[in-house]
Design a protein around this motif. Sequence first.
Motif, PDB file in Angstrom:
ATOM      1  N   TYR A 109      58.835 -13.122  46.439  1.00  0.00           N
ATOM      2  CA  TYR A 109      60.177 -12.636  46.158  1.00  0.00           C
ATOM      3  C   TYR A 109      60.889 -13.544  45.153  1.00  0.00           C
ATOM      4  CZ  TYR A 109      64.999 -11.265  47.088  1.00  0.00           C
ATOM      5  OH  TYR A 109      66.287 -10.839  46.963  1.00  0.00           O
ATOM      6  N   GLY A 110      60.694 -14.846  45.252  1.00  0.00           N
ATOM      7  CA  GLY A 110      61.361 -15.798  44.371  1.00  0.00           C
ATOM      8  C   GLY A 110      60.985 -15.609  42.911  1.00  0.00           C
ATOM      9  N   ALA A 111      59.742 -15.243  42.640  1.00  0.00           N
ATOM     10  CA  ALA A 111      59.298 -15.045  41.257  1.00  0.00           C
ATOM     11  C   ALA A 111      60.006 -13.842  40.638  1.00  0.00           C
ATOM     12  CB  ALA A 111      57.790 -14.858  41.216  1.00  0.00           C
ATOM     13  N   VAL A 112      60.108 -12.768  41.396  1.00  0.00           N
ATOM     14  CA  VAL A 112      60.793 -11.573  40.889  1.00  0.00           C
ATOM     15  C   VAL A 112      62.287 -11.865  40.731  1.00  0.00           C
ATOM     16  CG1 VAL A 112      61.335  -9.155  41.365  1.00  0.00           C
ATOM     17  CG2 VAL A 112      59.087 -10.052  41.932  1.00  0.00           C
ATOM     18  N   LEU A 113      62.845 -12.607  41.664  1.00  0.00           N
ATOM     19  CA  LEU A 113      64.260 -12.951  41.596  1.00  0.00           C
ATOM     20  C   LEU A 113      64.567 -13.804  40.368  1.00  0.00           C
ATOM     21  CD1 LEU A 113      66.954 -12.694  43.045  1.00  0.00           C
ATOM     22  CD2 LEU A 113      66.416 -14.774  44.268  1.00  0.00           C
ATOM     23  N   ARG A 114      63.677 -14.713  40.022  1.00  0.00           N
ATOM     24  CA  ARG A 114      63.888 -15.534  38.816  1.00  0.00           C
ATOM     25  C   ARG A 114      63.877 -14.673  37.558  1.00  0.00           C
ATOM     26  NH1 ARG A 114      60.896 -19.175  41.880  1.00  0.00           N
ATOM     27  NH2 ARG A 114      58.908 -18.468  41.042  1.00  0.00           N
ATOM     28  N   VAL A 115      62.984 -13.689  37.504  1.00  0.00           N
ATOM     29  CA  VAL A 115      62.936 -12.786  36.350  1.00  0.00           C
ATOM     30  C   VAL A 115      64.213 -11.943  36.293  1.00  0.00           C
ATOM     31  CG1 VAL A 115      61.722 -10.811  35.342  1.00  0.00           C
ATOM     32  CG2 VAL A 115      60.431 -12.732  36.267  1.00  0.00           C
ATOM     33  N   MET A 116      64.663 -11.475  37.439  1.00  0.00           N
ATOM     34  CA  MET A 116      65.899 -10.694  37.486  1.00  0.00           C
ATOM     35  C   MET A 116      67.096 -11.526  37.031  1.00  0.00           C
ATOM     36  SD  MET A 116      65.258  -8.625  41.032  1.00  0.00           S
ATOM     37  CE  MET A 116      66.817  -7.780  41.064  1.00  0.00           C
ATOM     38  N   ALA A 117      67.162 -12.776  37.476  1.00  0.00           N
ATOM     39  CA  ALA A 117      68.257 -13.663  37.082  1.00  0.00           C
ATOM     40  C   ALA A 117      68.210 -13.954  35.587  1.00  0.00           C
ATOM     41  CB  ALA A 117      68.197 -14.953  37.881  1.00  0.00           C
ATOM     42  N   ALA A 118      67.018 -14.140  35.046  1.00  0.00           N
ATOM     43  CA  ALA A 118      66.877 -14.384  33.608  1.00  0.00           C
ATOM     44  C   ALA A 118      67.315 -13.158  32.807  1.00  0.00           C
ATOM     45  CB  ALA A 118      65.428 -14.746  33.280  1.00  0.00           C
ATOM     46  N   ALA A 119      66.978 -11.983  33.294  1.00  0.00           N
ATOM     47  CA  ALA A 119      67.389 -10.752  32.615  1.00  0.00           C
ATOM     48  C   ALA A 119      68.908 -10.599  32.656  1.00  0.00           C
ATOM     49  CB  ALA A 119      66.709  -9.548  33.264  1.00  0.00           C
ATOM     50  N   ARG A 120      69.499 -10.905  33.779  1.00  0.00           N
ATOM     51  CA  ARG A 120      70.961 -10.811  33.916  1.00  0.00           C
ATOM     52  C   ARG A 120      71.653 -11.798  32.979  1.00  0.00           C
ATOM     53  NH1 ARG A 120      75.054  -7.579  34.791  1.00  0.00           N
ATOM     54  NH2 ARG A 120      76.759  -8.590  35.832  1.00  0.00           N
ATOM     55  N   THR A 121      71.130 -13.013  32.896  1.00  0.00           N
ATOM     56  CA  THR A 121      71.688 -14.019  31.998  1.00  0.00           C
ATOM     57  C   THR A 121      71.534 -13.604  30.542  1.00  0.00           C
ATOM     58  OG1 THR A 121      71.136 -15.714  33.619  1.00  0.00           O
ATOM     59  CG2 THR A 121      71.617 -16.473  31.408  1.00  0.00           C
ATOM     60  N   ALA A 122      70.466 -12.888  30.236  1.00  0.00           N
ATOM     61  CA  ALA A 122      70.216 -12.431  28.864  1.00  0.00           C
ATOM     62  C   ALA A 122      71.112 -11.264  28.470  1.00  0.00           C
ATOM     63  CB  ALA A 122      68.755 -12.040  28.706  1.00  0.00           C
ATOM     64  N   GLY A 123      71.890 -10.733  29.402  1.00  0.00           N
ATOM     65  CA  GLY A 123      72.832  -9.667  29.077  1.00  0.00           C
ATOM     66  C   GLY A 123      72.439  -8.288  29.550  1.00  0.00           C
ATOM     67  N   VAL A 124      71.446  -8.186  30.408  1.00  0.00           N
ATOM     68  CA  VAL A 124      71.025  -6.878  30.920  1.00  0.00           C
ATOM     69  C   VAL A 124      72.101  -6.332  31.848  1.00  0.00           C
ATOM     70  CG1 VAL A 124      69.342  -5.708  32.390  1.00  0.00           C
ATOM     71  CG2 VAL A 124      68.576  -7.362  30.716  1.00  0.00           C
ATOM     72  N   GLU A 125      72.495  -5.088  31.609  1.00  0.00           N
ATOM     73  CA  GLU A 125      73.498  -4.440  32.454  1.00  0.00           C
ATOM     74  C   GLU A 125      72.868  -3.455  33.437  1.00  0.00           C
ATOM     75  OE1 GLU A 125      77.029  -4.645  29.111  1.00  0.00           O
ATOM     76  OE2 GLU A 125      76.304  -2.705  29.772  1.00  0.00           O
ATOM     77  N   LYS A 126      71.726  -2.868  33.062  1.00  0.00           N
ATOM     78  CA  LYS A 126      71.023  -1.927  33.934  1.00  0.00           C
ATOM     79  C   LYS A 126      69.625  -2.463  34.178  1.00  0.00           C
ATOM     80  CE  LYS A 126      73.414   2.267  32.584  1.00  0.00           C
ATOM     81  NZ  LYS A 126      73.243   3.632  32.078  1.00  0.00           N
ATOM     82  N   LEU A 127      69.283  -2.580  35.451  1.00  0.00           N
ATOM     83  CA  LEU A 127      67.981  -3.129  35.829  1.00  0.00           C
ATOM     84  C   LEU A 127      67.299  -2.149  36.768  1.00  0.00           C
ATOM     85  CD1 LEU A 127      66.115  -5.638  35.747  1.00  0.00           C
ATOM     86  CD2 LEU A 127      67.312  -6.428  37.758  1.00  0.00           C
ATOM     87  N   GLY A 128      66.111  -1.702  36.393  1.00  0.00           N
ATOM     88  CA  GLY A 128      65.366  -0.748  37.219  1.00  0.00           C
ATOM     89  C   GLY A 128      64.094  -1.389  37.740  1.00  0.00           C
ATOM     90  N   MET A 129      63.642  -0.910  38.900  1.00  0.00           N
ATOM     91  CA  MET A 129      62.398  -1.394  39.515  1.00  0.00           C
ATOM     92  C   MET A 129      61.401  -0.240  39.514  1.00  0.00           C
ATOM     93  SD  MET A 129      63.202  -4.510  40.344  1.00  0.00           S
ATOM     94  CE  MET A 129      61.950  -5.029  41.472  1.00  0.00           C
ATOM     95  N   ILE A 130      60.211  -0.497  38.998  1.00  0.00           N
ATOM     96  CA  ILE A 130      59.146   0.506  38.952  1.00  0.00           C
ATOM     97  C   ILE A 130      58.360   0.415  40.256  1.00  0.00           C
ATOM     98  CG2 ILE A 130      57.137   1.338  37.674  1.00  0.00           C
ATOM     99  CD1 ILE A 130      59.717   1.416  36.085  1.00  0.00           C
ATOM    100  N   THR A 131      58.130   1.578  40.900  1.00  0.00           N
ATOM    101  CA  THR A 131      57.426   1.612  42.173  1.00  0.00           C
ATOM    102  C   THR A 131      56.333   2.664  42.148  1.00  0.00           C
ATOM    103  OG1 THR A 131      58.940   3.226  43.106  1.00  0.00           O
ATOM    104  CG2 THR A 131      59.484   0.917  43.450  1.00  0.00           C
TER     105      THR A 131
END
Length: 144
Positions: free
Chosen positions: A116-138
């Motif tokens: 979970y921590g690895a995905v959370l770090r990627v999500m946090a990096a995307a948010r810091t980079a300015g991402v406003e919409k984040l989708g998860m592929i399942t």
Amino acid sequence: MAMGASAGGVAGRSRRMGGMNEINVTPLIDVMLVLLVIFMVTAPLLTTGVEVDLPKAKSGPMVADDTKLLIIVTADEHVYLGKDEITGAVEDRLTNNARLKEEKEVYIQADEGVKYGAVLRVMAAARTAGVEKLGMITDPLEVK
């Protein structure tokens, strides 16, 4: 007579003093109603956070079309932006991506075995980079 006049004077003063002991609550109620309206208006504005739509259990596969930007996190925690592996800081690579700056939307596809921590770090990096919409592929859930 003088005695009656002084007694009447005392009684008159006590009646006037009795009226001063009451508190007028109308201004207090007005102030409380104004505060209530202010808090009701500002409360929804105080909630902030990343909007993530979680997949439903019985829904079909959530697949991003080929035109969307995709971040892939493998089981061994390697991160790919599209087909290119990201080496170094994920946040720097995402911040410098021109397409991400323009679209402000990205999809993350992570292996089921990833921590979970690895995905959370990627999500946090995307948010810091300015991402406003984040989708998860399942993948779809197999219902038997």
